[in-house]
Motif scaffolding. Structure first.
Motif, mmCIF file in Angstrom:
data_model
loop_
_atom_site.group_PDB
_atom_site.id
_atom_site.type_symbol
_atom_site.label_atom_id
_atom_site.label_comp_id
_atom_site.label_asym_id
_atom_site.label_seq_id
_atom_site.Cartn_x
_atom_site.Cartn_y
_atom_site.Cartn_z
ATOM 1 N N LYS A 234 -0.648 5.566 5.650
ATOM 2 C CA LYS A 234 0.372 4.621 5.188
ATOM 3 C C LYS A 234 1.225 5.245 4.097
ATOM 4 O O LYS A 234 0.726 6.005 3.264
ATOM 5 N N LEU B 232 -5.736 -0.066 12.746
ATOM 6 C CA LEU B 232 -4.362 0.400 12.913
ATOM 7 C C LEU B 232 -3.916 0.347 14.372
ATOM 8 O O LEU B 232 -2.819 0.768 14.703
ATOM 9 N N GLY C 34 3.443 12.810 8.950
ATOM 10 C CA GLY C 34 3.670 11.400 8.652
ATOM 11 C C GLY C 34 4.996 11.171 7.959
ATOM 12 O O GLY C 34 5.736 10.234 8.289
ATOM 13 N N THR D 95 7.786 11.360 10.457
ATOM 14 C CA THR D 95 7.892 10.093 11.184
ATOM 15 C C THR D 95 8.613 9.051 10.346
ATOM 16 O O THR D 95 9.521 8.355 10.823
ATOM 17 N N ALA D 96 8.220 8.944 9.066
ATOM 18 C CA ALA D 96 8.846 7.972 8.171
ATOM 19 C C ALA D 96 10.334 8.249 8.006
ATOM 20 O O ALA D 96 11.153 7.318 7.960
ATOM 21 N N THR E 246 5.376 1.816 5.863
ATOM 22 C CA THR E 246 5.144 2.391 7.182
ATOM 23 C C THR E 246 3.675 2.729 7.365
ATOM 24 O O THR E 246 3.088 3.428 6.537
ATOM 25 N N LEU E 247 3.069 2.218 8.436
ATOM 26 C CA LEU E 247 1.690 2.540 8.779
ATOM 27 C C LEU E 247 1.674 3.432 10.009
ATOM 28 O O LEU E 247 2.446 3.217 10.952
ATOM 29 N N PHE E 248 0.791 4.433 9.993
ATOM 30 C CA PHE E 248 0.716 5.414 11.069
ATOM 31 C C PHE E 248 -0.490 5.098 11.950
ATOM 32 O O PHE E 248 -1.635 5.282 11.540
ATOM 33 N N SER F 96 8.615 -1.264 14.906
ATOM 34 C CA SER F 96 7.523 -0.552 15.573
ATOM 35 C C SER F 96 8.103 0.653 16.292
ATOM 36 O O SER F 96 9.138 0.540 16.962
ATOM 37 N N SER G 30 3.654 3.816 15.243
ATOM 38 C CA SER G 30 3.832 3.504 13.834
ATOM 39 C C SER G 30 4.479 2.125 13.748
ATOM 40 O O SER G 30 5.206 1.715 14.651
#
Length: 313
Positions: free
Chosen positions: A111, A199, A253, A256-257, A276-278, A298, A308
């Motif tokens: 996260k 998750l 991560g 991605t963010a 943001t959660l991975f 999402s 994510s």
């Protein structure tokens, strides 16, 4: 700076900004990774209590390269608040996790959360920025897992806070004695991490209003590593990723963010906060789709698996 006031004041270390182009950067980074892979999972809480403080600048060339890497037109680059992972921050987070005693083979970034105190614009090239980052809490989860929480902030040259951020790392294989110590610790383990208990997500979860399709380039993990200093080799080499149980390399991560921040900023509007959660790895050379509305998002794979997800405003 505020880092878990419930615990004795940690040591503040002022460090110099490191560049991935420096000769000593890669050996230092990979030595820390190897050391972390040899850790036993017995936690040493006091040895890892530190706040890292540093100043740095972003050159116009690096600023432009972020735009090129994430395919942002130059005229729109100032509209995207990229997470410019500084080299010293990446190195010192790795060092702190190693000093804590966790084994990196079971380490996972799960996260990240950012709050933009000032208008949602990126760092001004060549303008001095100050940042600090420190380990805030260690929360036991289940039989042998913990969540390690880092908090930090970026300040401008006048000392005013521009951005605050939090990063959460889940680690397994923790020794039973260390888990018992955390559960009875007077100060640690107090943060809420219930959103990280599971998750795994299935669609649809929210009423999304927009879908944005794009692809992750085959060299994205490698190219982002060179730019950011996040050199974990599972993001760079397919063979190493396969040895770790993955079909191929997957992006970082923070990478991605940054993709999510880019598309939300340019397609929906300015960002004030984002969490943001991975959930799953985002593999290179694969198409993805970002589903979003004015509050939630999402990132999903071509077979509709949630990679994510999170919220923003």
């Amino acid at each position: 700076m505020t880092i878990n006031a419930r615990v004795a004041e940690p040591v503040v270390q002022v460090v110099s900004e490191l560049s991935p182009m420096q000769f000593t950067y890669k050996p230092r980074y990979y030595w820390l990774i190897v050391r972390g892979l040899l850790n036993s999972g017995k936690l040493d809480v006091e040895n890892s209590r530190r706040i890292i403080s540093s100043s740095y600048t972003i050159s116009p060339e690096v600023h432009q390269r972020y735009g090129e890497l994430f395919n942002v037109p130059p005229a729109l680059l100032d509209s995207v608040p990229f997470n410019y992972v500084t080299r010293s921050a990446a190195t010192w987070i790795v060092r702190t996790l190693g000093d804590l005693g966790v084994n990196f083979s079971s380490l996972r970034h799960v996260k990240t959360a950012q709050k933009f105190i000032k208008p949602s614009v990126p760092i001004t090239p060549w303008k001095s920025q100050h940042y600090w980052v420190g380990m805030d809490d260690i929360v036991p989860m289940g039989k042998n897992r913990v969540v390690v929480i880092f908090k930090g902030a970026i300040q401008d040259d006048l000392g005013e806070t521009c951005t605050t951020y939090e990063d959460y790392f889940m680690v397994g294989g923790i020794k039973a004695a260390s888990m018992k110590m955390l559960r009875t610790h007077a100060h640690l383990g107090k943060s809420r991490v219930s959103d990280l208990a599971s998750l795994t997500r299935k669609l649809p979860m929210e009423n999304y209003q927009e879908a944005i399709d794009f692809a992750i380039p085959a060299r994205m993990g490698r190219d982002y590593a060179k730019l950011s200093g996040d050199l974990n080799i599972v993001h760079i080499h397919n063979a190493v990723a396969r040895l770790s149980g993955h079909p191929k390399a997957f992006i970082q991560g923070f990478c991605t963010a940054n993709y999510i921040v880019k598309h939300l900023s340019l397609s929906v509007g300015p960002i004030t906060t984002i969490e943001t959660l991975f959930a799953r790895p985002v593999y290179v050379n694969e198409p993805v789709r970002l589903l979003c509305n004015e509050k939630y998002f999402s990132l999903v794979s071509s077979n509709s698996k949630v990679l994510s997800f999170g919220s923003w405003s």
